[in-house]
Design a protein around this motif. Structure first.
Motif, PDB file in Angstrom:
ATOM      1  N   ALA A 367       8.598 -37.513  25.790  1.00 30.96           N
ATOM      2  CA  ALA A 367       8.726 -38.463  26.899  1.00 30.96           C
ATOM      3  C   ALA A 367       7.600 -39.488  26.862  1.00 30.96           C
ATOM      4  O   ALA A 367       7.826 -40.687  27.093  1.00 30.96           O
ATOM      5  CB  ALA A 367       8.717 -37.712  28.233  1.00 30.96           C
ATOM      6  N   TYR A 368       6.397 -39.038  26.558  1.00 29.14           N
ATOM      7  CA  TYR A 368       5.255 -39.948  26.553  1.00 29.14           C
ATOM      8  C   TYR A 368       5.404 -41.012  25.464  1.00 29.14           C
ATOM      9  O   TYR A 368       5.144 -42.198  25.714  1.00 29.14           O
ATOM     10  CB  TYR A 368       3.951 -39.171  26.346  1.00 29.14           C
ATOM     11  CG  TYR A 368       2.730 -40.056  26.347  1.00 29.14           C
ATOM     12  CD1 TYR A 368       2.252 -40.619  27.525  1.00 29.14           C
ATOM     13  CD2 TYR A 368       2.079 -40.377  25.157  1.00 29.14           C
ATOM     14  CE1 TYR A 368       1.146 -41.457  27.533  1.00 29.14           C
ATOM     15  CE2 TYR A 368       0.973 -41.217  25.148  1.00 29.14           C
ATOM     16  CZ  TYR A 368       0.510 -41.750  26.335  1.00 29.14           C
ATOM     17  OH  TYR A 368      -0.582 -42.593  26.337  1.00 29.14           O
ATOM     18  N   LEU A 369       5.835 -40.611  24.282  1.00 36.66           N
ATOM     19  CA  LEU A 369       5.999 -41.572  23.186  1.00 36.66           C
ATOM     20  C   LEU A 369       7.125 -42.560  23.501  1.00 36.66           C
ATOM     21  O   LEU A 369       7.038 -43.749  23.171  1.00 36.66           O
ATOM     22  CB  LEU A 369       6.278 -40.835  21.872  1.00 36.66           C
ATOM     23  CG  LEU A 369       5.095 -40.033  21.315  1.00 36.66           C
ATOM     24  CD1 LEU A 369       5.525 -39.212  20.104  1.00 36.66           C
ATOM     25  CD2 LEU A 369       3.943 -40.961  20.942  1.00 36.66           C
ATOM     26  N   TYR A 370       8.188 -42.059  24.143  1.00 34.77           N
ATOM     27  CA  TYR A 370       9.279 -42.960  24.535  1.00 34.77           C
ATOM     28  C   TYR A 370       8.763 -43.980  25.546  1.00 34.77           C
ATOM     29  O   TYR A 370       9.052 -45.179  25.448  1.00 34.77           O
ATOM     30  CB  TYR A 370      10.439 -42.161  25.133  1.00 34.77           C
ATOM     31  CG  TYR A 370      11.640 -43.022  25.461  1.00 34.77           C
ATOM     32  CD1 TYR A 370      12.670 -43.193  24.534  1.00 34.77           C
ATOM     33  CD2 TYR A 370      11.741 -43.691  26.686  1.00 34.77           C
ATOM     34  CE1 TYR A 370      13.767 -43.997  24.820  1.00 34.77           C
ATOM     35  CE2 TYR A 370      12.823 -44.500  26.978  1.00 34.77           C
ATOM     36  CZ  TYR A 370      13.830 -44.649  26.043  1.00 34.77           C
ATOM     37  OH  TYR A 370      14.899 -45.453  26.322  1.00 34.77           O
ATOM     38  N   TYR A 371       8.000 -43.527  26.520  1.00 36.08           N
ATOM     39  CA  TYR A 371       7.421 -44.407  27.549  1.00 36.08           C
ATOM     40  C   TYR A 371       6.517 -45.467  26.921  1.00 36.08           C
ATOM     41  O   TYR A 371       6.541 -46.639  27.322  1.00 36.08           O
ATOM     42  CB  TYR A 371       6.658 -43.536  28.546  1.00 36.08           C
ATOM     43  CG  TYR A 371       5.521 -44.206  29.271  1.00 36.08           C
ATOM     44  CD1 TYR A 371       5.744 -45.093  30.314  1.00 36.08           C
ATOM     45  CD2 TYR A 371       4.190 -43.929  28.909  1.00 36.08           C
ATOM     46  CE1 TYR A 371       4.686 -45.693  30.991  1.00 36.08           C
ATOM     47  CE2 TYR A 371       3.137 -44.526  29.580  1.00 36.08           C
ATOM     48  CZ  TYR A 371       3.383 -45.402  30.610  1.00 36.08           C
ATOM     49  OH  TYR A 371       2.337 -45.995  31.273  1.00 36.08           O
ATOM     50  N   CYS A 372       5.750 -45.086  25.909  1.00 36.77           N
ATOM     51  CA  CYS A 372       4.841 -46.048  25.263  1.00 36.77           C
ATOM     52  C   CYS A 372       5.594 -47.134  24.507  1.00 36.77           C
ATOM     53  O   CYS A 372       5.113 -48.267  24.391  1.00 36.77           O
ATOM     54  CB  CYS A 372       3.905 -45.312  24.301  1.00 36.77           C
ATOM     55  SG  CYS A 372       2.680 -44.261  25.116  1.00 36.77           S
ATOM     56  N   ASP A 373       6.789 -46.800  24.002  1.00 35.98           N
ATOM     57  CA  ASP A 373       7.518 -47.730  23.135  1.00 35.98           C
ATOM     58  C   ASP A 373       8.636 -48.491  23.835  1.00 35.98           C
ATOM     59  O   ASP A 373       9.203 -49.426  23.254  1.00 35.98           O
ATOM     60  CB  ASP A 373       8.124 -46.970  21.945  1.00 35.98           C
ATOM     61  CG  ASP A 373       7.063 -46.442  20.985  1.00 35.98           C
ATOM     62  OD1 ASP A 373       5.951 -47.002  20.980  1.00 35.98           O
ATOM     63  OD2 ASP A 373       7.333 -45.451  20.281  1.00 35.98           O
ATOM     64  N   HIS A 374       8.976 -48.110  25.055  1.00 37.18           N
ATOM     65  CA  HIS A 374      10.130 -48.719  25.706  1.00 37.18           C
ATOM     66  C   HIS A 374       9.784 -49.176  27.126  1.00 37.18           C
ATOM     67  O   HIS A 374       9.207 -48.402  27.890  1.00 37.18           O
ATOM     68  CB  HIS A 374      11.305 -47.732  25.786  1.00 37.18           C
ATOM     69  CG  HIS A 374      11.834 -47.316  24.455  1.00 37.18           C
ATOM     70  ND1 HIS A 374      11.247 -46.311  23.701  1.00 37.18           N
ATOM     71  CD2 HIS A 374      12.899 -47.757  23.739  1.00 37.18           C
ATOM     72  CE1 HIS A 374      11.923 -46.146  22.580  1.00 37.18           C
ATOM     73  NE2 HIS A 374      12.937 -47.008  22.579  1.00 37.18           N
ATOM     74  N   PRO A 375      10.178 -50.394  27.469  1.00 33.31           N
ATOM     75  CA  PRO A 375      10.042 -50.812  28.878  1.00 33.31           C
ATOM     76  C   PRO A 375      11.077 -50.074  29.720  1.00 33.31           C
ATOM     77  O   PRO A 375      12.037 -49.491  29.189  1.00 33.31           O
ATOM     78  CB  PRO A 375      10.329 -52.316  28.836  1.00 33.31           C
ATOM     79  CG  PRO A 375      11.203 -52.491  27.628  1.00 33.31           C
ATOM     80  CD  PRO A 375      10.743 -51.470  26.628  1.00 33.31           C
ATOM     81  N   LEU A 376      10.886 -50.087  31.015  1.00 32.46           N
ATOM     82  CA  LEU A 376      11.836 -49.465  31.929  1.00 32.46           C
ATOM     83  C   LEU A 376      13.203 -50.132  31.763  1.00 32.46           C
ATOM     84  O   LEU A 376      13.304 -51.356  31.673  1.00 32.46           O
ATOM     85  CB  LEU A 376      11.339 -49.625  33.366  1.00 32.46           C
ATOM     86  CG  LEU A 376      12.088 -48.878  34.454  1.00 32.46           C
ATOM     87  CD1 LEU A 376      11.984 -47.369  34.251  1.00 32.46           C
ATOM     88  CD2 LEU A 376      11.537 -49.257  35.831  1.00 32.46           C
TER      89      LEU A 376
END
Length: 625
Positions: A367-376
Motif C-alpha cells: 500500500a505504501y509503495l502504491y501511495y508513493c507512485d500514484h495520486p489519489l
C-alpha cells in the motif's frame, strides 16, 4: 355661501393637498438616499433601541448596507428586509465608521454598540436569542480589540489581495434586472477611486513603519502584470461573464443589451484598465529594479529570492505584533485557546499523522509503495458527476437537506487561475440560498480527479454548499448572517474533507491507502499551520522554516512559497486546520457524553443546527446535557 359649496371647495382643496403630498413622496422615494446619512441614522436608531430584536435588525441593516457589493451578495430582495435603494458604492478604506471616535461619549463606535448590547437581558430570552446575544457580544468585543491595530492588514497580496479578489467578485455580481446592471456599471466606473484609496491606505501603512516586504510587493506586481495582459485582450473575464449574465435577462431588448455591452467595454477601457495600471505603477515604485516584470505580462523575476533567509518578516516583528496575531488567530479560528496551546495541538496532530504513515510503511509496504507512485484516483469524469455522487453518498452520515439545492460549476477565468485556489464556493444570498456556484481551477485538476473529489467534498457536499444551505433552511435570525466565523466554516469543510476518504474506492484491499491519503492531507495542512504559527508568533525566519521541514523529514522545496504566503495572509491556514482540530476534539467529547447513544449523523446535526459560531459557544450548547 351655502354649506354644500364649502364642502365641495374643502374636498377639492383636500384632494389637491393629497395629490401634492403624493407627488412629493414619489419624488422623495425616487431620489437615491445618501448611503452615509442612511447608515448614520441606523446607527443612532441602534443606540436608541428598546428591544434586542430591534437592535439586531438595525445592526443587520447597518452592516449589510456598507456597500453595494455587500448588499447584492447577501440579499436578492433588500426591500423585504426594510432596506431602501441606495447609490452604487464600493467599500471605502478612507472612512470606516466602526473605527471612528464617537465625539459625544469619547469612545469608539464599537464600544458604544457593545455598551448598548449589555442593556438587554439575555436571561429572559429564548435559547436562540441567547446564542445570538453571546455571539454578538463576542463579535463586538473582538472587533473592538482588533480596531486598536489599524493598518496591520496587508491589502495588496498576490493571493489574497483586493486586486485579486475584486475581479471574481464583480464577475459574479448578480444582475437580476436592469437596475442591478446600472449599479454594476457604476461600480466599475468607481474602481479608479477605489484603488486610489487602497494606495493611500498602503502609504499610510508604510508611514507607520508597517511596510510590506519587497518579496510580497514583487509577487503582487507579477500577478498584476499577468492580469493586465489578459485585461487588454478583447475577451477577458469582465467581457465574457458580463455577456453571459446579460443573456439571462429575457425582459430587456437587443438594443438595450447592446448598449449595456458598449458601456461595459467603455468601463473596462476607461476605468478598470487604468486603475490596474495605476496600481501596477505604484508597486513598481515600491519595488524599484528588484523585478524585471513589465506590465505586458512577461516575467523574469524570482520573487522568493528577495527573502533574506535570516531576517524575520512575520507579524511578531510589528509593534505589539504577537498580541495582534493572538487576536487575529482568535478571529480566524473561533478558538479561545492561547496560541501556545494551538502550537502544541498542531505539533501533536502532525506527529500523529507522520506516525500513521510510518506505521503503514513498515506493516503494509504494498500500500505504501502504491501511495508513493500514484495520486489519489476516482472514476468520476466531471465535477458535476462528483457532486451528484457525493450528495447521495453522504446520506448515511449527514442529515438529508429538506430541499435539493441548485448549483452551477464554473471554471476559473484563465487570467485569474494562477492566483486563485484549486476551487472555491460563492456564498449565495440568504433569500436565494438554493442557487449556488462553485468555481473549479483548471490548473489544479488532473486525469485521476482524486484530489478534485476531496476538494469538491470540501466546497460542495457535505462541505460549504451543504452547510450553508442546511443552516439557511433553519431560518436563522438575519444577524447570524453577518457574524463571520471562518474557524467553524472552514473547519467544517476541512473536517468533512478528511472524513470523505473512506467514501472512495481503492485498488487495494484494506484501509491502508485510505489512511495514507488522509494522513497526507493532514500533514500538508499541519506543516503550513505550524509554519504560520512559527513565523507570525515565534518570529521564524526562512532559515528556521527550512530547518523545520528538514526536522520533519521533508525536502525544503516549498519553504519559500509557504513562508511568503503566511507573511501575506497570517492565520489563514489556521481557519482550516485549527477549526478542524476543534471539531474533532468536540466530536470526541460528544461521543464520550452520549456513549452508546452516539452516532455521527446526530453529532453532525447538532453542529449544523447551531450554525457558525465560536467553539466556546458550541461546546456550551452541544455538551450541556
Amino acid at each position: 355661501m351655502n354649506s354644500s359649496v364649502l364642502r365641495k371647495r374643502f374636498c377639492l382643496l383636500s384632494l389637491c393637498t393629497l395629490l401634492a403630498s403624493l407627488l412629493l413622496l414619489t419624488i422623495y422615494e425616487l431620489r437615491p438616499l445618501n448611503r452615509t446619512s442612511y447608515r448614520n441614522s441606523l446607527y443612532r436608531q441602534m443606540l436608541a433601541s428598546t428591544s434586542f430584536s430591534d437592535y439586531t435588525n438595525k445592526l443587520f441593516q447597518y452592516e449589510i448596507t456598507q456597500d453595494s457589493i455587500t448588499t447584492a451578495y447577501h440579499l436578492r430582495h433588500p426591500k423585504r428586509y426594510g432596506i431602501p435603494s441606495l447609490p452604487a458604492t464600493l467599500s471605502s478604506f478612507s472612512a470606516n465608521e466602526y473605527k471612528q471616535q464617537n465625539i459625544n461619549n469619547n469612545s469608539t463606535s464599537i464600544d458604544a454598540l457593545f455598551d448598548k448590547l449589555t442593556t438587554f437581558s439575555p436571561q429572559s430570552a429564548t435559547t436562540s436569542e441567547q446564542i445570538n446575544y453571546s455571539l454578538l457580544a463576542n463579535h463586538l468585543s473582538l472587533s473592538s480589540s482588533l480596531s486598536k491595530y489599524p493598518y496591520y492588514e496587508y491589502l495588496l497580496g498576490s493571493s489574497t489581495g483586493v486586486q485579486t479578489n475584486l475581479p471574481v467578485t464583480l464577475c459574479e455580481y448578480p444582475l437580476p434586472d436592469s437596475s442591478a446592471v446600472e449599479t454594476y456599471l457604476q461600480l466599475l466606473e468607481q474602481i479608479p477611486n477605489y484603488f486610489q484609496e487602497i494606495i493611500a491606505y498602503d502609504k499610510q501603512r508604510s508611514a507607520q513603519g508597517l511596510t510590506a516586504p519587497a518579496f510580497l510587493t514583487a509577487a503582487s506586481k507579477e500577478q498584476l502584470a499577468t492580469f493586465l495582459s489578459s485585461l487588454r485582450q478583447d475577451k477577458n473575464c469582465f467581457t465574457e461573464t458580463f455577456h453571459e449574465r446579460l443573456m439571462q435577462l429575457d425582459h430587456i431588448s437587443a438594443s438595450t443589451r447592446s448598449r449595456y455591452e458598449a458601456r461595459n467595454q467603455s468601463a473596462i477601457k476607461n476605468s478598470i484598465l487604468p486603475a490596474y495600471e495605476t496600481l501596477y505603477c505604484y508597486l513598481t515604485q515600491d519595488t524599484g529594479n528588484l523585478s524585471s516584470t513589465d506590465s505586458s505580462g512577461s516575467d523574469t523575476s524570482q520573487t522568493n529570492n528577495l527573502i533574506e533567509s535570516s531576517t524575520p518578516y512575520g507579524l511578531s516583528t510589528f509593534p505589539s505584533g504577537k498580541e495582534y496575531y493572538s487576536l487575529l488567530v482568535q478571529q480566524s479560528t473561533g478558538s479561545n485557546r492561547p496560541v501556545s496551546e494551538l502550537i502544541s495541538m498542531t505539533d501533536t496532530a502532525l506527529q500523529n499523522a507522520l506516525g500513521t504513515v510510518l506505521n503503514i510503511a513498515l506493516t503494509d509496504q504494498t500500500a505504501y509503495l502504491y501511495y508513493c507512485d500514484h495520486p489519489l484516483e476516482t472514476y468520476y469524469e466531471s465535477p458535476e458527476a462528483i457532486l451528484e455522487a457525493l450528495s447521495l453518498m453522504i446520506r448515511k452520515d449527514y442529515p438529508v437537506l429538506s430541499d435539493s439545492p441548485h448549483y452551477t460549476v464554473k471554471q476559473v477565468p484563465d487570467s485569474l487561475a494562477a492566483s486563485l485556489s484549486p476551487a472555491f464556493y460563492m456564498i449565495p444570498a440568504i433569500d436565494d440560498y438554493n442557487n449556488n456556484t462553485i468555481y473549479v481551477n483548471p490548473l489544479y485538476t488532473n486525469e485521476e480527479n482524486g484530489n478534485l473529489f476531496t476538494t469538491l467534498a470540501h466546497e460542495g457536499f457535505p462541505g460549504h454548499l451543504y452547510q450553508t444551505v442546511y443552516f439557511n433552511a433553519t431560518n436563522p435570525s438575519p444577524i447570524r448572517q453577518i457574524l463571520d466565523y471562518p474557524g467553524y466554516v472552514e473547519g467544517w469543510a476541512t473536517y468533512v474533507e478528511m472524513n470523505i476518504f473512506p467514501y472512495l474506492d481503492y485498488p487495494l484491499e484494506g484501509d491502508s491507502l485510505c489512511k495514507l491519503y488522509q494522513s497526507d492531507t493532514i500533514i500538508n495542512l499541519a506543516l503550513c499551520s505550524r509554519i504560520d504559527l512559527g513565523v507570525n508568533y515565534e518570529g521564524w525566519t526562512l532559515d528556521d522554516t527550512r530547518h523545520f521541514f528538514e526536522e520533519q523529514g521533508f525536502q525544503d522545496y516549498y519553504a519559500e512559497n509557504v513562508y511568503s504566503y503566511v507573511v501575506e495572509a497570517p492565520s489563514n491556514y489556521l481557519s482550516y486546520f485549527i477549526g478542524y482540530l476543534e471539531i474533532e476534539d468536540l466530536k470526541t467529547a460528544y461521543r464520550n457524553l452520549k456513549m452508546e447513544k452516539y452516532s455521527d449523523q446526530n453529532f453532525h446535526k447538532q453542529l449544523l443546527d447551531l450554525g457558525p459560531a465560536n467553539f466556546e459557544t458550541i461546546r456550551k450548547h452541544i455538551l450541556s446535557d
